[in-house]
Design an enzyme around this catalytic site. Structure first.
Site, PDB file in Angstrom:
ATOM      1  N   ASN A   1       0.969  -1.272   0.076  1.00 57.68           N
ATOM      2  CA  ASN A   1      -0.018  -0.117   0.107  1.00 57.68           C
ATOM      3  C   ASN A   1       0.811   1.450  -0.007  1.00 57.68           C
ATOM      4  O   ASN A   1       1.533   1.521   0.956  1.00 57.68           O
ATOM      5  CB  ASN A   1      -0.878   0.044   1.351  1.00 57.68           C
ATOM      6  CG  ASN A   1      -1.868   1.307   1.295  1.00 57.68           C
ATOM      7  OD1 ASN A   1      -1.832   2.122   0.461  1.00 57.68           O
ATOM      8  ND2 ASN A   1      -2.311   1.187   2.557  1.00 57.68           N
TER       9      ASN A   1
ATOM     10  N   HIS B   1      -9.535   1.481   4.696  1.00 62.55           N
ATOM     11  CA  HIS B   1      -8.139   1.546   5.559  1.00 62.55           C
ATOM     12  C   HIS B   1      -8.310   2.486   6.840  1.00 62.55           C
ATOM     13  O   HIS B   1      -9.000   3.551   6.857  1.00 62.55           O
ATOM     14  CB  HIS B   1      -7.344   2.107   4.724  1.00 62.55           C
ATOM     15  CG  HIS B   1      -5.897   2.120   5.364  1.00 62.55           C
ATOM     16  ND1 HIS B   1      -5.461   2.954   6.490  1.00 62.55           N
ATOM     17  CD2 HIS B   1      -4.763   1.172   5.006  1.00 62.55           C
ATOM     18  CE1 HIS B   1      -3.945   2.538   6.442  1.00 62.55           C
ATOM     19  NE2 HIS B   1      -3.753   1.542   5.914  1.00 62.55           N
TER      20      HIS B   1
ATOM     21  N   GLU C   1      -6.792   4.806   7.885  1.00 57.47           N
ATOM     22  CA  GLU C   1      -6.299   6.447   7.706  1.00 57.47           C
ATOM     23  C   GLU C   1      -7.704   7.038   6.988  1.00 57.47           C
ATOM     24  O   GLU C   1      -7.905   8.189   7.130  1.00 57.47           O
ATOM     25  CB  GLU C   1      -5.125   6.557   6.674  1.00 57.47           C
ATOM     26  CG  GLU C   1      -3.948   6.234   7.556  1.00 57.47           C
ATOM     27  CD  GLU C   1      -2.688   5.349   6.773  1.00 57.47           C
ATOM     28  OE1 GLU C   1      -2.788   5.496   5.590  1.00 57.47           O
ATOM     29  OE2 GLU C   1      -1.822   4.924   7.276  1.00 57.47           O
TER      30      GLU C   1
ATOM     31  N   GLY D   1       2.857   2.310  10.744  1.00 60.45           N
ATOM     32  CA  GLY D   1       3.941   3.522  10.293  1.00 60.45           C
ATOM     33  C   GLY D   1       4.470   4.005  11.822  1.00 60.45           C
ATOM     34  O   GLY D   1       5.188   4.935  11.633  1.00 60.45           O
TER      35      GLY D   1
HETATM   36  P1  13P Z   1       3.278   0.547   7.527  1.00 61.11           P
HETATM   37  O1  13P Z   1       3.838  -0.896   7.070  1.00 61.11           O
HETATM   38  O2  13P Z   1       3.986   1.860   7.113  1.00 61.11           O
HETATM   39  O3  13P Z   1       3.300   0.485   8.981  1.00 61.11           O
HETATM   40  O4  13P Z   1       1.762   0.615   7.068  1.00 61.11           O
HETATM   41  C1  13P Z   1       0.959  -0.344   7.288  1.00 61.11           C
HETATM   42  C2  13P Z   1      -0.292   0.130   6.492  1.00 61.11           C
HETATM   43  O5  13P Z   1      -1.050   0.913   6.795  1.00 61.11           O
HETATM   44  C3  13P Z   1      -0.855  -0.746   5.298  1.00 61.11           C
HETATM   45  O6  13P Z   1      -1.944  -0.563   4.696  1.00 61.11           O
END
Ligand code: 13P
Length: 248
Positions: free
Chosen positions: A9, A94, A96, A172
């Site tokens: 992603n 997601h 986010e 993240g």
């Molecule tokens: P990271 O691997 O950067 O922690 O992100 C995970 C994510 O949100 C994938 O959709």
């Protein structure tokens, strides 16, 4: 048997030119195997990637879509638009998007139903916040998401959905869920799916873990019984890292 499925992603990273140079480098390193692979790119990169990945078996995913086919929804992109350019998958719900763009289980559910109708395979995200986990409510929270997000999805269609368990506290942050924590939740999600559908259906549904997956921790996570794949954010931006994860 469930085939491992690793998806990158990219979130809001890379211009089209950067996506093309990623694709060139990635294709040199990529060898088709038993592992299903896809990249979820921003809308404006999908066309270039479709052409670049032609004939390679690498799947293409969008990161969001609207639940209507068309209409006065400025700034949105619909499932038929994605289908026309050959998008295979779409990430839906997601964290986010839930956090910053007010997506709810109701809109996520509408999107899942529309994607399935359009022949796009949903990668449906769920997962709890740190606050919820600290309160010990993570199972109830994720169960409620799964039940709401799968509402009205027929058994035959449910098999086409990939569930991505992404605890928000691990996204993240560099703080990965331990393989045991990730397995516990992915196993629990499969139990919920068994209760909604049947054991046979739940055994066919691919469940990914996502949240700070890296070359160094991919194999421990992938070796868990109910973890069938990974949804990889940051580490999918570099071809060599993403290839290492695919070869977990
Ligand atoms: P990271 O691997 O950067 O922690 O992100 C995970 C994510 O949100 C994938 O959709």
């Amino acid at each position: 048997m469930r085939k491992p499925f690793i998806a990158g992603n990219w979130k809001m990273y890379k211009t089209a030119a950067e996506a093309e140079s990623f694709a060139e480098e990635f294709k040199k390193l990529y060898e088709p195997s038993d592992v299903r692979v896809a990249i979820a790119a921003p809308f404006t990169q999908l066309w270039a990637l479709k052409k670049a990945f032609e004939g390679t078996g690498i799947g293409l995913a969008a990161q969001n879509m609207h639940w209507e086919d068309q209409g006065a929804f400025t700034g949105e992109v619909s499932a038929p638009m994605l289908k026309e350019i050959g998008v295979d998958y779409c990430i839906i719900g997601h964290s986010e998007r839930r956090q910053y763009f007010n997506e709810t289980d109701e809109t996520v559910n509408r999107k899942v139903l529309k994607a399935l109708e359009a022949g796009i395979l949903p990668i449906l995200c769920c997962g709890e916040s740190l606050e919820t986990r600290d309160a010990g409510d993570q199972n109830a929270f994720v169960e409620a998401q799964i039940r709401a997000d799968f509402a009205g999805v027929a058994a035959e269609d449910a098999k086409k959905v990939t569930v991505a368990y992404e605890p928000i506290w691990a996204i993240g942050t560099g703080r990965t869920a331990s393989p045991e924590q990730a397995q516990d939740m992915c196993g629990f999600i499969r139990e919920v799916l068994k209760d909604i559908y049947s054991e046979d259906i739940s055994e066919e549904i691919t469940i990914q873990y996502g949240g700070s997956v890296k070359p160094a921790n991919a194999s421990d996570l992938m070796n868990q019984d109910d973890i069938d794949g990974a949804l990889v954010g940051g580490a999918s931006l570099k071809p060599a890292d993403f290839i290492e994860i695919i070869h977990f």
